[in-house]
Design a protein around this motif. Structure first.
Motif, PDB file in Angstrom:
ATOM      1  N   ARG A   1     -14.046  45.995 -18.242  1.00 20.86           N
ATOM      2  CA  ARG A   1     -14.581  44.851 -17.428  1.00 20.86           C
ATOM      3  C   ARG A   1     -13.326  44.387 -16.560  1.00 20.86           C
ATOM      4  NH1 ARG A   1     -18.794  41.809 -19.847  1.00 20.86           N
ATOM      5  NH2 ARG A   1     -19.059  42.956 -21.813  1.00 20.86           N
TER       6      ARG A   1
ATOM      7  N   LEU B   1     -21.851  47.887 -25.306  1.00 20.93           N
ATOM      8  CA  LEU B   1     -21.425  46.978 -26.059  1.00 20.93           C
ATOM      9  C   LEU B   1     -22.583  46.593 -27.073  1.00 20.93           C
ATOM     10  CD1 LEU B   1     -18.477  45.741 -26.195  1.00 20.93           C
ATOM     11  CD2 LEU B   1     -19.509  43.753 -25.251  1.00 20.93           C
TER      12      LEU B   1
ATOM     13  N   ALA C   1     -13.424  38.160 -20.738  1.00 21.27           N
ATOM     14  CA  ALA C   1     -14.167  39.463 -20.807  1.00 21.27           C
ATOM     15  C   ALA C   1     -14.912  39.621 -21.940  1.00 21.27           C
ATOM     16  CB  ALA C   1     -13.382  40.648 -20.279  1.00 21.27           C
ATOM     17  N   ALA C   2     -14.408  39.035 -22.952  1.00 19.77           N
ATOM     18  CA  ALA C   2     -15.107  39.249 -24.319  1.00 19.77           C
ATOM     19  C   ALA C   2     -16.582  38.160 -24.160  1.00 19.77           C
ATOM     20  CB  ALA C   2     -14.346  38.472 -25.364  1.00 19.77           C
TER      21      ALA C   2
ATOM     22  N   ALA D   1     -16.309  48.416 -28.003  1.00 20.53           N
ATOM     23  CA  ALA D   1     -15.869  46.992 -27.479  1.00 20.53           C
ATOM     24  C   ALA D   1     -14.709  46.970 -26.813  1.00 20.53           C
ATOM     25  CB  ALA D   1     -15.824  45.936 -29.010  1.00 20.53           C
TER      26      ALA D   1
ATOM     27  N   VAL E   1     -21.224  47.403 -14.708  1.00 16.92           N
ATOM     28  CA  VAL E   1     -21.223  46.029 -15.442  1.00 16.92           C
ATOM     29  C   VAL E   1     -22.036  46.127 -16.576  1.00 16.92           C
ATOM     30  CG1 VAL E   1     -21.337  43.807 -15.504  1.00 16.92           C
ATOM     31  CG2 VAL E   1     -19.984  44.810 -13.762  1.00 16.92           C
TER      32      VAL E   1
ATOM     33  N   ARG F   1     -22.783  47.782 -31.250  1.00 16.94           N
ATOM     34  CA  ARG F   1     -23.080  46.706 -32.118  1.00 16.94           C
ATOM     35  C   ARG F   1     -24.340  46.896 -33.102  1.00 16.94           C
ATOM     36  NH1 ARG F   1     -22.153  41.138 -29.718  1.00 16.94           N
ATOM     37  NH2 ARG F   1     -22.784  42.347 -27.661  1.00 16.94           N
TER      38      ARG F   1
ATOM     39  N   GLN G   1     -19.005  38.811 -26.531  1.00 17.90           N
ATOM     40  CA  GLN G   1     -19.817  39.031 -27.614  1.00 17.90           C
ATOM     41  C   GLN G   1     -19.982  37.778 -28.171  1.00 17.90           C
ATOM     42  OE1 GLN G   1     -18.498  42.247 -30.376  1.00 17.90           O
ATOM     43  NE2 GLN G   1     -17.238  42.795 -28.725  1.00 17.90           N
TER      44      GLN G   1
ATOM     45  N   ARG H   1     -31.691  36.969 -28.041  1.00 13.86           N
ATOM     46  CA  ARG H   1     -31.780  38.462 -28.036  1.00 13.86           C
ATOM     47  C   ARG H   1     -33.447  38.640 -27.792  1.00 13.86           C
ATOM     48  NH1 ARG H   1     -27.418  40.918 -27.663  1.00 13.86           N
ATOM     49  NH2 ARG H   1     -25.996  40.434 -29.270  1.00 13.86           N
TER      50      ARG H   1
ATOM     51  N   LYS I   1     -16.373  37.013 -17.498  1.00  8.27           N
ATOM     52  CA  LYS I   1     -16.073  38.033 -16.435  1.00  8.27           C
ATOM     53  C   LYS I   1     -17.069  39.386 -16.391  1.00  8.27           C
ATOM     54  CE  LYS I   1     -10.813  37.688 -16.585  1.00  8.27           C
ATOM     55  NZ  LYS I   1      -9.380  38.220 -17.007  1.00  8.27           N
ATOM     56  N   PRO I   2     -17.113  40.017 -15.480  1.00  8.95           N
ATOM     57  CA  PRO I   2     -16.782  39.622 -14.169  1.00  8.95           C
ATOM     58  C   PRO I   2     -17.417  38.441 -13.449  1.00  8.95           C
ATOM     59  CG  PRO I   2     -17.716  41.615 -14.413  1.00  8.95           C
ATOM     60  CD  PRO I   2     -18.118  41.164 -15.807  1.00  8.95           C
TER      61      PRO I   2
ATOM     62  N   MET J   1      -7.183  37.078 -23.388  1.00  8.14           N
ATOM     63  CA  MET J   1      -6.119  38.279 -23.665  1.00  8.14           C
ATOM     64  C   MET J   1      -5.161  38.342 -22.770  1.00  8.14           C
ATOM     65  SD  MET J   1      -8.799  40.848 -25.210  1.00  8.14           S
ATOM     66  CE  MET J   1      -7.601  42.224 -25.493  1.00  8.14           C
TER      67      MET J   1
ATOM     68  N   HIS K   1     -14.268  46.125 -23.036  1.00  7.59           N
ATOM     69  CA  HIS K   1     -13.530  44.944 -22.628  1.00  7.59           C
ATOM     70  C   HIS K   1     -12.744  45.580 -21.356  1.00  7.59           C
ATOM     71  CE1 HIS K   1     -10.157  41.928 -22.706  1.00  7.59           C
ATOM     72  NE2 HIS K   1     -11.134  41.317 -22.929  1.00  7.59           N
ATOM     73  N   GLU K   2     -11.917  46.605 -21.601  1.00  6.76           N
ATOM     74  CA  GLU K   2     -10.897  47.297 -20.762  1.00  6.76           C
ATOM     75  C   GLU K   2     -11.672  47.439 -19.473  1.00  6.76           C
ATOM     76  OE1 GLU K   2      -7.500  46.975 -20.906  1.00  6.76           O
ATOM     77  OE2 GLU K   2      -8.352  45.938 -22.782  1.00  6.76           O
TER      78      GLU K   2
END
Lengths: 659, 128
Positions: free
Chosen positions: A441, A488, B87-88, A434, A481, A492, B90, A547, B108-109, B58, A438-439
């Motif tokens: 993105r 991700l 960007a999160a 995750a 992307v 999960r 979830q 989903r 994001k993006p 963040m 995120h990083e």
């Protein structure tokens, strides 16, 4: 006339009567010697009557006599000798007819003519009790007072004869007894040592001597403290002599160095005789037992070390579910000292409730089933409860244990592994994914944003050549992307952390959402999407709408990607018993037979004929299938002649009696 | 007559700030102020209230939710709408953001060609 009650009572003493019975049983040779003494007495005193009379409780019995028949009996009332015995004193009468006590006594008149003189002295048994009388009598008055000492000497002679016989007999009896005892003790397999309170040997069999390390037989009455070699045997003996006889028999194992110098474990039982005069020690060689015990201990220690080394928790319970063995890992797992598990009912103590806090009856525990049905179970997921009340999820295997003798089930062995740690690791992995996603993105946002601004002519017009290159970069960043999003999701799903937000929703609405969402893309690819699923009609489902839309979108995107421009993609549905099947059909190249088995695997992509992968991430179907499973449904590939068809089965909610 | 609305864009990434300012100014016709983190954003809001704050989640010093909370102590949602840009994606995290007193959440993006339009749609502002 003379016998008082007290005197008569004395005649009833049992010890006296026992002696009389013993002497009466004397052998003929001994009777002969006594008869000789009587004869000599009669001759010496020159009287017609001399006899040795025994006095029992009721009669006078003539043991040997002159002038009286051997074996003659008289009632006590007619006996002068009874007076002598009863009073244990001589009776001296020189003239009966001038003695007022005896003038009319029946004893005097039992003879004809009547007895005129009577002299009787008591004769004693070897223990000193008076049992009879040596008496002389005559038919003339006669004064023998001065010679009474001689009569007493004859009585003493008789006594010494009796004593000699008696001791000879007793010694013989003792010798025979000792022999018999030795024969018995030498034939038994235990050492037997009898000694008195001063530690003097009374009896020892050969085995006892051997056990105590003695090479030669012990001499009788040997001082054991002097002859027994130093060591536990002697120390224990010294202790006993110091402290006296034990109140209850003592039993303990001692290591003794035997006559061959070998150390031998001996189980010694020590008791004493009823009169506490003698100690009796029985030494039982328990080498074999000790050897067995040692072997067993070594064996079990070896097995235990293996079980202890195991990282998994291992526990054995009996038929009732009581713990017979538990390794350290088991204690650690349940948060209790290992030893405290022994003997407890494991189910009642640590498996009493289900994860949802409902009571968990023993009859439903897999261990109980294993014991009852003799079936093993592997890798079940069970929740146990620690001592502090916290739950712990374990992977749990149970195997019934059978008695090799008769095949009956004696219990079960369970192996448990804490899968919390594994779960934690999976969570950590998911969190890592995750984070990475995120990083990723952020730079992707910058790349994609820059490209989009350039392509959108937001910062000035670009040439066609520049545009085509920017397109490539833009499309590639799009793929990146998607890939990040898929990763991700997968992270999960792996951690089983996907939470489904289920709600009631119509299938038609779901299909419509998915189709609407991809319509622009389809249009771009010149693909027509047709559907037989009516947005308002159709079955109601209880699912996480996002989903399911994700699954359908993935199927549609795949169908569009692999369809030639100008073709169509069809979405249809059918209710089948308790589930609904949603199908996405395309008329593209189809999926090769060899690819059919692998397309649901991760990072596997169906390639187009020219080898291009057409922009997929290779994760879509894997994720879709996991999502279908999470809903209790499944995803599969159907068979059609042209193109391909994917089916998504979803369970219909159970009717709850509501309208 | 109507001056262009001002957007305060808060993000710790310089590239994103540049792209966003281009997207909002050139494509969207907004006036744009930029802040590097929540604390700077609060300082700028104190000097002059923008029409909307577009807030990264963040960030160093003061993150998105904390910044929102600080803003809400002075301005109600009517006075100063705030939209998260995150960007999160979830669902749990999104749900958390939606529970806060913000007017919306954008992901994001983002597509810079659509960002301004999406923002207007979210806030119910007239399209240009």
């Amino acid at each position: 006339v003379i016998l008082t009650d007290a005197a008569l009572n004395r005649l009833h003493e049992p010890e006296r009567l026992a002696w009389i019975a013993t002497l009466q049983g004397a052998a003929g040779r001994e009777r002969g010697r006594i008869a000789d003494i009587i004869r000599t007495t009669a001759r010496l005193f020159d009287l017609p009557i001399a006899s040795l009379n025994l006095i029992d409780a009721t009669h006078q019995l003539t043991f040997a006599g002159i002038g009286v028949e051997d074996g003659a009996t008289e009632e006590l009332s007619r006996s002068l000798c009874a007076q002598v015995v009863a009073h244990n004193a001589p009776l001296l009468v020189s003239d009966t007819l001038n003695d007022p006590r005896l003038t009319l006594h029946p004893a005097v008149h039992s003879f004809s003519p009547p007895i005129r003189c009577y002299y009787g002295v008591p004769v004693h048994a070897p223990n000193g009790t008076a049992i009879g009388t040596l008496a002389v009598a005559g038919f003339q008055p006669r004064d023998l007072t001065g010679e009474i000492a001689q009569l007493q000497s004859f009585a003493a002679w008789i006594e010494s004869e009796w004593a000699r016989d008696h001791y000879a007999q007793r010694m013989e009896a003792e010798r025979a007894l000792a022999e018999r005892f030795a024969a018995i003790t030498s034939s038994i397999a235990d050492g037997v040592l009898v000694f008195d309170r001063e530690g003097r040997m009374v009896h020892a069999n050969r085995l006892a001597e051997h056990q105590m390390g003695l090479c030669a037989p012990l001499p009788p009455a040997a001082d054991l403290l002097e002859v027994i070699p130093p060591g536990p045997a002697r120390n224990n003996l010294a202790w006993l002599i110091r402290h006296g006889p034990p109140r209850v028999p003592i039993r303990r194992d001692v290591i003794l160095r035997n006559a061959h110098g070998r150390e031998t474990p001996i189980e010694v039982t020590l008791s004493c005789t009823d009169d506490e005069a003698w100690f009796v020690a029985i030494g039982h060689d328990v080498s074999e037992r000790v050897q067995h015990e040692r072997t067993l201990a070594a064996l079990s220690q070896r097995f235990e070390s293996i079980l202890e080394a195991a990282a998994d928790a291992i526990v054995r319970v009996n038929r009732k579910g009581l713990v017979e063995y538990a390794n350290s890992a088991m204690g650690t797992l349940l948060g209790v000292p290992r030893a405290s598990l022994l003997g407890i009912n494991l189910h009642a103590a640590h498996h009493h409730h289900r994860p949802d806090n409902a009571p968990y009856p023993w009859s439903e525990c897999p261990t109980h089933r294993a014991i009852r049905e003799a079936t093993a179970a592997r890798e079940l997921e069970e929740v146990y409860w620690r001592a502090d009340g916290t739950p712990i999820t374990v992977a749990y295997s149970v195997t019934p244990v059978t008695d090799p003798a008769d095949g009956s089930i004696t219990g079960a062995v369970m192996v448990m592994r804490d899968i919390e740690a594994r779960r934690r690791l999976e969570r950590l992995k998911a969190a890592f994914i995750a984070n990475v996603s995120h990083e990723l993105r952020t730079p992707l946002t910058a790349i994609k944003g820059s490209l989009a601004l350039l392509l959108g002519d937001a910062v000035g017009a670009v040439s066609e050549e520049q545009r085509s290159l920017l397109d490539i970069a833009h499309n590639s960043s799009d793929r990146l992307v998607r890939l990040v999003n898929d990763l991700l999701d997968l992270g999960r799903l792996d951690a089983a952390r996907l939470i489904l937000h289920k709600r009631r929703i119509g299938l038609g609405q779901l299909a419509k959402t998915a189709i609407d969402g991809i319509a622009a893309h389809a249009q771009e690819a010149k693909i027509r999407i047709e559907t037989t699923v009516h947005p308002e009609v159709g079955p109601q489902l209880e699912v996480d709408a996002d989903r399911i839309v994700q699954i359908l979108t993935n199927l549609l995107a795949n169908a569009i990607r692999f369809s030639p421009p100008g073709s169509r993609v069809r979405v249809s549905s059918r209710v089948q018993q308790r589930e609904v099947r949603i199908s996405v059909r395309d008329w593209g190249d189809g999926i090769s037979p060899e690819a059919r088995d692998t397309i649901f695997d991760r990072f596997v992509q169906a390639a187009s004929e020219d080898g291009r992968t057409l922009g997929g991430t290779g994760l879509g179907l894997a994720i879709s299938r996991e999502l279908a499973h999470a809903h209790g449904g499944r995803l599969g590939l159907g068979n059609v002649r042209y193109g391909s068809i994917f089916h998504l089965w979803l369970p219909l909610p159970v009717a709850r009696g509501e309208p | 007559v109507n001056a262009a609305k001002q957007v305060l864009f808060v993000d710790d990434d310089a590239s994103i700030r540049l792209i966003a300012s281009l997207a909002l100014e050139r494509v969207g016709g907004f006036r744009v102020a930029l802040a590097r983190h929540g604390r700077e954003a609060l300082e700028m809001v104190a000097k002059g209230r923008p029409d909307v704050v577009l807030l990264d989640v963040m960030m160093p010093f003061l993150d998105g939710p904390a910044t929102l909370a600080a803003l809400r102590r002075r301005y109600s949602a009517d006075h100063l709408p705030v939209v998260f840009l995150t960007a999160a994606l979830q669902s749990e995290q999104l749900a958390q953001l939606h529970r806060l007193d913000a007017q919306g959440v954008l992901g994001k993006p983002f597509d810079p060609m659509r960002l301004a339009a999406d923002l207007r749609l979210l806030l119910g502002w007239e399209p240009t």
